[in-house]
Design a protein around this motif. Structure first.
Motif, PDB file in Angstrom:
ATOM      1  N   MET A 330       3.055   5.185   0.355  1.00 28.79           N
ATOM      2  CA  MET A 330       2.989   6.633   0.157  1.00 28.79           C
ATOM      3  C   MET A 330       1.540   7.096   0.035  1.00 28.79           C
ATOM      4  N   ASN A 331       0.729   6.288  -0.658  1.00 30.07           N
ATOM      5  CA  ASN A 331      -0.676   6.631  -0.803  1.00 30.07           C
ATOM      6  C   ASN A 331      -1.360   6.705   0.574  1.00 30.07           C
ATOM      7  N   ARG A 332      -1.065   5.709   1.415  1.00 36.32           N
ATOM      8  CA  ARG A 332      -1.637   5.721   2.758  1.00 36.32           C
ATOM      9  C   ARG A 332      -1.136   6.923   3.568  1.00 36.32           C
ATOM     10  N   PHE A 333       0.148   7.231   3.410  1.00 37.44           N
ATOM     11  CA  PHE A 333       0.702   8.369   4.124  1.00 37.44           C
ATOM     12  C   PHE A 333       0.024   9.666   3.681  1.00 37.44           C
ATOM     13  N   LEU A 334      -0.111   9.853   2.363  1.00 38.65           N
ATOM     14  CA  LEU A 334      -0.752  11.072   1.859  1.00 38.65           C
ATOM     15  C   LEU A 334      -2.221  11.122   2.274  1.00 38.65           C
ATOM     16  N   GLN A 335      -2.861   9.949   2.253  1.00 33.97           N
ATOM     17  CA  GLN A 335      -4.260   9.907   2.671  1.00 33.97           C
ATOM     18  C   GLN A 335      -4.401  10.346   4.126  1.00 33.97           C
ATOM     19  N   ARG A 336      -3.474   9.842   4.961  1.00 37.99           N
ATOM     20  CA  ARG A 336      -3.575  10.144   6.396  1.00 37.99           C
ATOM     21  C   ARG A 336      -3.152  11.570   6.716  1.00 37.99           C
ATOM     22  N   ARG A 337      -2.134  12.088   6.055  1.00 41.95           N
ATOM     23  CA  ARG A 337      -1.559  13.384   6.423  1.00 41.95           C
ATOM     24  C   ARG A 337      -2.114  14.548   5.625  1.00 41.95           C
ATOM     25  N   ILE A 338      -2.630  14.307   4.432  1.00 42.70           N
ATOM     26  CA  ILE A 338      -3.060  15.446   3.596  1.00 42.70           C
ATOM     27  C   ILE A 338      -4.517  15.301   3.160  1.00 42.70           C
TER      28      ILE A 338
END
Length: 370
Positions: A330-338
């Motif tokens: 989730m951290n990677r996803f948030l880093q990439r998308r937001i």
């Protein structure tokens, strides 16, 4: 423009800080929920283990009491049957007649013991003596002896410690009440207990003597082990001495700590022995003179549930590990998308504010605010 240039890096750091707080909060909350569920499951497991252990101990105590009561009732019937046999009635009468012929009724007990120190018996009715000896294996008895109306040994299968029995409590009880409760005597040299029951020998209303049946307890010990089904059974007297036990090694020893046990049938209470913490249940038997104590170590109660507890701990650790992996994803996803797009926009804004209009923004197909 200077204000915009000052706030762009702050916005990027704020977005990253918000992301970290979200991940950390989600991780802590998830871990707390998982640990709480695991703790609740463990508590429920322990409660069920104790409940099942208590049921097992209480059932064992109940079964053992039934075994002891049934065995003593059978032995009492044997003693009463012997007392009614014509052979013993005749032998008891002959013993009384022999005592009168020898003038023994006016002689003191010490003198009588010295006089009959060799045989400890009046030695009447040899046929009855052989009859009783033949009965020993059939009745699983250790000894049988018969007194006359004066309490003097008339017929014995084995040499006894005393010739005169009328001063003994069991003899007086049988003479008064007709039959006695069971008595137990521990032989320290043989390391075994002999249980005896006595019955009045009479002819109609005339009291003629008392017969005492002493039997070995090996069959009863085996029956107690079967009734216990893995739960230790001890039968103790009023001074906490072990008379019978499913573990014969404990016979003759003191069972310490019984003062803390509940006397109410079916109630299971904590029991601290010399070696471990246990759970125990008590039943009274033999007209309340003996106590049947069923007890089992807490460790043994918990043993069947130990694999489940280990599996629960391992499962909890696996779920926590999965939570960590999920939070990292989730951290990677948030880093990439937001976070990364927001930081890039802040940097572009800062460049534009500085007069650089040639800088571009990474193209994205995402259909969202960023």
């Amino acid at each position: 423009m200077a204000l915009l240039s000052f706030s762009a890096p702050i916005q990027g750091r704020a977005a990253a800080s918000l992301q970290r707080r979200f991940i950390v909060a989600a991780g802590i909350a998830g871990a707390l929920v998982i640990v709480a569920l695991a703790g609740g499951a463990t508590a429920l497991l322990e409660r069920n283990a104790h409940q099942e252990g208590d049921i097992r101990v209480a059932d064992a105590a109940n079964r053992a009491e039934i075994v002891v009561r049934g065995e003593l009732a059978a032995r009492s019937r044997d003693a009463r049957s012997l007392a009614l046999s014509p052979e013993l009635i005749t032998a008891a009468r002959l013993g009384t007649q022999r005592s009168a012929q020898l003038g023994l009724t006016d002689v003191g007990i010490p003198a009588l013991e010295q006089r009959f120190s060799a045989d400890r018996s009046l030695q009447v009715a040899p046929g009855t003596q052989q009859y009783l000896r033949n009965l020993l294996p059939e009745l699983e008895a250790a000894e049988i002896f018969l007194t006359d109306a004066n309490g003097f040994n008339a017929v014995i299968t084995e040499r006894t410690s005393d010739f005169v029995q009328s001063d003994e409590g069991w003899w007086q009880s049988a003479w008064r009440d007709g039959v006695t409760s069971a008595d137990a005597a521990f032989d320290s040299s043989a390391h075994q207990t002999t249980v005896s029951i006595s019955a009045l020998v009479r002819d109609s209303a005339t009291k003629l003597g008392v017969v005492k049946l002493g039997f070995t307890v090996s069959p009863l010990i085996r029956a107690l082990a079967t009734a216990g089904a893995g739960v230790r059974i001890d039968v103790i007297d009023s001074v906490d001495r072990v008379l019978l036990s499913s573990d014969s090694v404990n016979v003759g020893q003191k069972l310490h700590g019984t003062s803390t046990l509940s006397a109410e049938a079916g109630v299971v209470t904590p029991f601290i022995t010399d070696s471990s913490a246990e759970r125990a249940s008590v039943q009274r038997t033999n007209a309340g003179r003996w106590r049947v104590v069923a007890h089992l170590a807490t460790e043994a109660i918990d043993a069947p549930f130990r694999p489940v507890r280990i599996a629960l701990i391992v499962g909890t650790l696996v779920v926590l590990a999965a939570l960590v992996v999920m939070l990292m994803a989730m951290n990677r996803f948030l880093q990439r998308r937001i976070t990364a797009p927001a930081t890039e926009l802040a940097e572009v804004a800062e460049a534009v504010a500085a007069g650089n209009f040639s800088i571009g923004v990474t193209q994205t197909l995402s259909d969202d605010e960023i």
